[in-house]
Design an enzyme around this catalytic site. Structure first.
Site, PDB file in Angstrom:
ATOM      1  N   GLY A  64       0.765  -1.245   0.000  1.00  0.00           N
ATOM      2  CA  GLY A  64       0.000   0.000   0.000  1.00  0.00           C
ATOM      3  C   GLY A  64       0.797   1.297   0.000  1.00  0.00           C
ATOM      4  N   TRP A  66       2.356   3.002  -2.368  1.00  0.00           N
ATOM      5  CA  TRP A  66       2.041   3.955  -3.445  1.00  0.00           C
ATOM      6  C   TRP A  66       0.715   4.652  -3.138  1.00  0.00           C
ATOM      7  CZ3 TRP A  66       3.466   2.628  -9.216  1.00  0.00           C
ATOM      8  CH2 TRP A  66       4.844   2.426  -9.308  1.00  0.00           C
ATOM      9  N   ASP A  84      -5.430  -5.143  -5.748  1.00  0.00           N
ATOM     10  CA  ASP A  84      -4.373  -6.159  -5.626  1.00  0.00           C
ATOM     11  C   ASP A  84      -4.993  -7.533  -5.382  1.00  0.00           C
ATOM     12  OD1 ASP A  84      -1.066  -5.730  -5.011  1.00  0.00           O
ATOM     13  OD2 ASP A  84      -1.905  -7.712  -4.618  1.00  0.00           O
ATOM     14  N   ASP A 100      -7.960 -10.174  -8.946  1.00  0.00           N
ATOM     15  CA  ASP A 100      -7.041 -10.209 -10.082  1.00  0.00           C
ATOM     16  C   ASP A 100      -7.463  -9.149 -11.098  1.00  0.00           C
ATOM     17  OD1 ASP A 100      -5.588 -10.784 -12.336  1.00  0.00           O
ATOM     18  OD2 ASP A 100      -6.027 -12.941 -12.320  1.00  0.00           O
ATOM     19  N   ASP A 125       2.299  -1.055 -10.500  1.00  0.00           N
ATOM     20  CA  ASP A 125       3.555  -1.623  -9.992  1.00  0.00           C
ATOM     21  C   ASP A 125       3.408  -3.153  -9.990  1.00  0.00           C
ATOM     22  OD1 ASP A 125       6.104  -1.326  -8.991  1.00  0.00           O
ATOM     23  OD2 ASP A 125       5.482  -1.090  -6.909  1.00  0.00           O
ATOM     24  N   LYS A 165       5.108  -0.530 -14.518  1.00  0.00           N
ATOM     25  CA  LYS A 165       6.390  -1.247 -14.340  1.00  0.00           C
ATOM     26  C   LYS A 165       6.563  -2.275 -15.456  1.00  0.00           C
ATOM     27  CE  LYS A 165       7.170  -4.023 -10.645  1.00  0.00           C
ATOM     28  NZ  LYS A 165       7.544  -4.026  -9.226  1.00  0.00           N
TER      29      LYS A 165
HETATM   30  N1  SAM Z   1       3.341  -0.544  -5.199  1.00  0.00           N
HETATM   31  C1  SAM Z   1       3.199  -1.436  -4.059  1.00  0.00           C
HETATM   32  C2  SAM Z   1       3.527  -0.656  -2.814  1.00  0.00           C
HETATM   33  O1  SAM Z   1       4.142   0.390  -2.948  1.00  0.00           O
HETATM   34  O2  SAM Z   1       3.151  -1.056  -1.710  1.00  0.00           O
HETATM   35  C3  SAM Z   1       4.058  -2.686  -4.207  1.00  0.00           C
HETATM   36  C4  SAM Z   1       3.553  -3.598  -5.305  1.00  0.00           C
HETATM   37  S1  SAM Z   1       4.281  -5.196  -5.361  1.00  0.00           S
HETATM   38  C5  SAM Z   1       5.849  -4.844  -6.047  1.00  0.00           C
HETATM   39  C6  SAM Z   1       3.453  -5.940  -6.723  1.00  0.00           C
HETATM   40  C7  SAM Z   1       2.028  -6.360  -6.437  1.00  0.00           C
HETATM   41  O3  SAM Z   1       1.388  -6.713  -7.661  1.00  0.00           O
HETATM   42  C8  SAM Z   1       1.893  -7.576  -5.525  1.00  0.00           C
HETATM   43  O4  SAM Z   1       1.286  -7.198  -4.314  1.00  0.00           O
HETATM   44  C9  SAM Z   1       1.008  -8.532  -6.322  1.00  0.00           C
HETATM   45  O5  SAM Z   1       0.059  -9.194  -5.526  1.00  0.00           O
HETATM   46  C10 SAM Z   1       0.350  -7.595  -7.309  1.00  0.00           C
HETATM   47  N2  SAM Z   1      -0.200  -8.264  -8.490  1.00  0.00           N
HETATM   48  C11 SAM Z   1       0.455  -9.095  -9.337  1.00  0.00           C
HETATM   49  N3  SAM Z   1      -0.392  -9.549 -10.285  1.00  0.00           N
HETATM   50  C12 SAM Z   1      -1.590  -8.967 -10.048  1.00  0.00           C
HETATM   51  C13 SAM Z   1      -2.864  -9.052 -10.692  1.00  0.00           C
HETATM   52  N4  SAM Z   1      -3.063  -9.815 -11.768  1.00  0.00           N
HETATM   53  N5  SAM Z   1      -3.891  -8.325 -10.183  1.00  0.00           N
HETATM   54  C14 SAM Z   1      -3.698  -7.552  -9.087  1.00  0.00           C
HETATM   55  N6  SAM Z   1      -2.513  -7.441  -8.435  1.00  0.00           N
HETATM   56  C15 SAM Z   1      -1.480  -8.147  -8.911  1.00  0.00           C
END
Ligand code: SAM
Length: 211
Positions: A64, A66, A84, A100, A125, A165
């Site tokens: 969380g 961002w 997420d 998702d 991200d 990203k």
């Molecule tokens: N920006 C976040 C922060 O600052 O706290 C960190 C994000 S983390 C690097 C990447 C996130 O992408 C993970 O929590 C993962 O669960 C989520 N993610 C990956 N594939 C996803 C999808 N298909 N739908 C939703 N979230 C997804």
């Protein structure tokens, strides 16, 4: 295929580096949930993406940081939707959707909240769980990114921006092609807070022009 002992060794090295990381310490001291916040902060300071009162969709938001940063900058009049697969602990004034993003029902839920008023900015991200097998990781990431790009209509307002990203590699050509058509300008950014050995960097697509 990476062996289990190699993976265990790598994960120990990662934990040691993580604990000594300057950005991890700084995030903890300033109340942010992750060091990733400094990547967004750096990009925002340079490109002035997040404006007071803006409507912003944060994809891959957990844990969380961002969304914490964004809601501080948009203020009470802003609207922030955090999405997420994992739960995101409540953040005041942020609407959280757990699911998702590639699922059509989740995209409908976002559209329902936007209620006919598309967002000023989408930030993503998101990254799939890495397998360590480059070709698989690239394919999974490309699939995720194409899902975001194909869902922009109705989510993003004309003239709005997208920060996403990406990973270095062959899939970049496939991802940049539609972005170049849909946006006025696409900029590559490797923030200082992004780990040097990591293949990640960000694309900032400016000025959405609907098809
Ligand atoms: N920006 C976040 C922060 O600052 O706290 C960190 C994000 S983390 C690097 C990447 C996130 O992408 C993970 O929590 C993962 O669960 C989520 N993610 C990956 N594939 C996803 C999808 N298909 N739908 C939703 N979230 C997804």
């Amino acid at each position: 295929m990476p062996r289990r002992t190699d993976r265990r060794k790598k994960s120990k090295q990662w934990a040691r580096r993580h604990l000594n990381d300057h950005y991890v310490k700084q995030a903890g001291q300033s109340g942010y949930r992750a060091r990733s916040v400094f990547k967004l902060e750096e990009i925002d300071q340079r490109y002035h993406l997040i404006k007071p009162g803006a409507s912003i969709v944060d994809l891959g938001a957990a844990p969380g940081s961002w969304s914490q940063y964004v809601i501080k900058k948009t203020g009470d009049k802003g609207r922030v939707i955090a999405v997420d697969l994992l739960p995101v602990r409540a953040i005041e004034n942020v609407i959280v959707i757990q699911g998702d993003f590639c699922d059509a029902n989740i995209q409908q839920e976002i559209l329902g909240i936007l209620n006919g008023e598309p967002a000023d900015l989408v930030i993503s991200d998101m990254a799939p769980d890495l397998t360590g097998i480059s070709i698989t990781d690239q394919a999974n990431m490309e699939n995720l990114l194409m899902n975001v790009i194909n869902s922009l209509e109705n989510i993003l307002k004309p003239g709005a921006d997208l920060l996403i990203k990406v990973f270095e590699g062959r899939m970049l050509v496939d991802v940049r092609k539609p972005l170049n058509l849909l946006f006025k300008k696409v900029i590559s950014i490797k923030p200082g807070a992004s780990r040097k050995h990591s293949k990640e960097f960000y694309l900032l697509a400016v000025g959405y022009q609907q098809k």
